[in-house]
Design a protein around this motif. Structure first.
Motif, PDB file in Angstrom:
ATOM      1  N   SER A   1      49.358  35.362  45.937  1.00 22.02           N
ATOM      2  CA  SER A   1      48.260  36.449  46.013  1.00 22.02           C
ATOM      3  C   SER A   1      48.292  36.550  44.232  1.00 22.02           C
ATOM      4  O   SER A   1      49.145  36.878  43.583  1.00 22.02           O
ATOM      5  N   VAL A   2      46.965  36.258  43.676  1.00 18.72           N
ATOM      6  CA  VAL A   2      46.799  36.477  42.247  1.00 18.72           C
ATOM      7  C   VAL A   2      46.445  37.915  42.125  1.00 18.72           C
ATOM      8  O   VAL A   2      45.188  38.390  42.392  1.00 18.72           O
TER       9      VAL A   2
ATOM     10  N   LEU B   1      38.555  33.636  36.199  1.00 20.90           N
ATOM     11  CA  LEU B   1      37.900  33.275  37.337  1.00 20.90           C
ATOM     12  C   LEU B   1      37.695  31.949  37.640  1.00 20.90           C
ATOM     13  O   LEU B   1      37.653  31.261  38.648  1.00 20.90           O
TER      14      LEU B   1
ATOM     15  N   LEU C   1      40.462  29.959  38.795  1.00 19.28           N
ATOM     16  CA  LEU C   1      40.790  30.138  40.134  1.00 19.28           C
ATOM     17  C   LEU C   1      39.887  29.492  41.017  1.00 19.28           C
ATOM     18  O   LEU C   1      40.169  28.908  42.128  1.00 19.28           O
TER      19      LEU C   1
ATOM     20  N   ARG D   1      43.225  36.830  46.261  1.00 17.89           N
ATOM     21  CA  ARG D   1      42.737  37.165  44.928  1.00 17.89           C
ATOM     22  C   ARG D   1      42.557  39.008  44.930  1.00 17.89           C
ATOM     23  O   ARG D   1      41.814  39.594  45.763  1.00 17.89           O
TER      24      ARG D   1
ATOM     25  N   LEU E   1      41.730  41.936  42.613  1.00 16.96           N
ATOM     26  CA  LEU E   1      41.189  42.119  41.104  1.00 16.96           C
ATOM     27  C   LEU E   1      41.056  43.632  41.058  1.00 16.96           C
ATOM     28  O   LEU E   1      40.263  44.317  41.751  1.00 16.96           O
TER      29      LEU E   1
END
Length: 264
Positions: free
Chosen positions: A3-4, A19, A22, A31, A33
């Motif tokens: 999980s980023v 981005l 990714l 993701r 954010l």
């Protein structure tokens, strides 16, 4: 799966650096954010806890908005490395060892940063245990985070949250590693000032850093006589005001030496 998690306050920086790479990754990832352009969150610890609680991956990667992973296989490569690290608490791409005669010798791995890109740290060929990692990119197993979240009380701002987490992990018997993967971190200085001039004006760090640092020192002083970070090394038994004065004096001496050497 990784999980980023990225907390951003500049959507253009996010679109230009993180981005695009990714979008090229060779493996599935999540993701998360966290938009803080309106200042909703008052600290990194608060914002990252918010994002991490939503994560479903085996590993949680916390990353700055202005980082380029430089490889389409970065997430796949680092996942394989993480799976082999025993007693993993935190893994990063740059960090500080306790081994070495000075700050430069204790820096581990190589990241590129600033404009134009310059290398940072001493290269490693395999994962190495360190005391703390740099906050531009670091990873925590989700099962570790579920037991140990970021300390919002000790770190009520935007500095030292990763350092505090690394030290806490080590106190809990977990290990902190730097892994041999390179990234690019913009982290540019503004205007035409040299890093030395900027550091001299700020006392080396923003004031908020020095408001949080005593909290971190007090929290960990029973376990660590000295805290090694990528932004400096701090004696937990010596009053911070003395350490700041010594640091500012040394910065001034170095500035004068460079000025004399440069003839201007």
């Amino acid at each position: 799966m990784i999980s980023v998690i990225c907390v951003y306050n500049n959507s253009e920086s996010l679109k230009n650096y993180l981005l695009p790479v990714l979008n090229l990754q060779s493996c599935e990832h999540e993701r998360i954010l966290v938009d803080n352009t309106d200042g909703r969150f008052k600290s990194s610890a608060e914002a990252l806890n918010y994002g991490a609680r939503k994560a479903k991956g085996d590993y949680l990667m916390f990353i700055h908005q202005d980082v380029d992973l430089e490889s389409s296989s970065f997430l796949e490569d680092i996942h394989k490395i993480l799976d082999k690290l025993p007693h993993l608490g935190v893994a990063g791409v740059a960090g500080m060892s306790i081994n070495g005669k000075n700050h430069l010798e204790r820096q581990r791995n190589v990241i590129k940063h600033e404009v134009p890109p310059v290398n940072w740290g001493n290269p490693i060929n395999s994962p190495e245990e360190v005391e703390t990692v740099d906050e531009c990119l670091f990873i925590i197993p989700r099962e570790v985070f579920q037991k140990l979240e970021f300390d919002e009380e000790t770190c009520p701002g935007w500095h030292l949250y990763g350092v505090d987490y690394c030290l806490t992990c080590r106190e809990e018997g977990l290990k902190v590693y730097v892994v041999p993967l390179s990234v690019y971190h913009l982290s540019a200085h503004s205007g035409d000032e040299t890093p030395l001039k900027t550091a001299l004006k700020m006392g080396y760090h923003p004031e908020e850093y020095y408001h949080i640092l005593p909290k971190v020192m007090k929290k960990h002083q029973n376990h660590f006589n000295k805290i090694y970070t990528t932004c400096g090394e701090w004696d937990t038994k010596t009053p911070l005001i003395i350490q700041r004065a010594f640091l500012t004096f040394n910065l001034g001496i170095n500035f004068l030496k460079r000025k004399v050497k440069g003839g201007s």
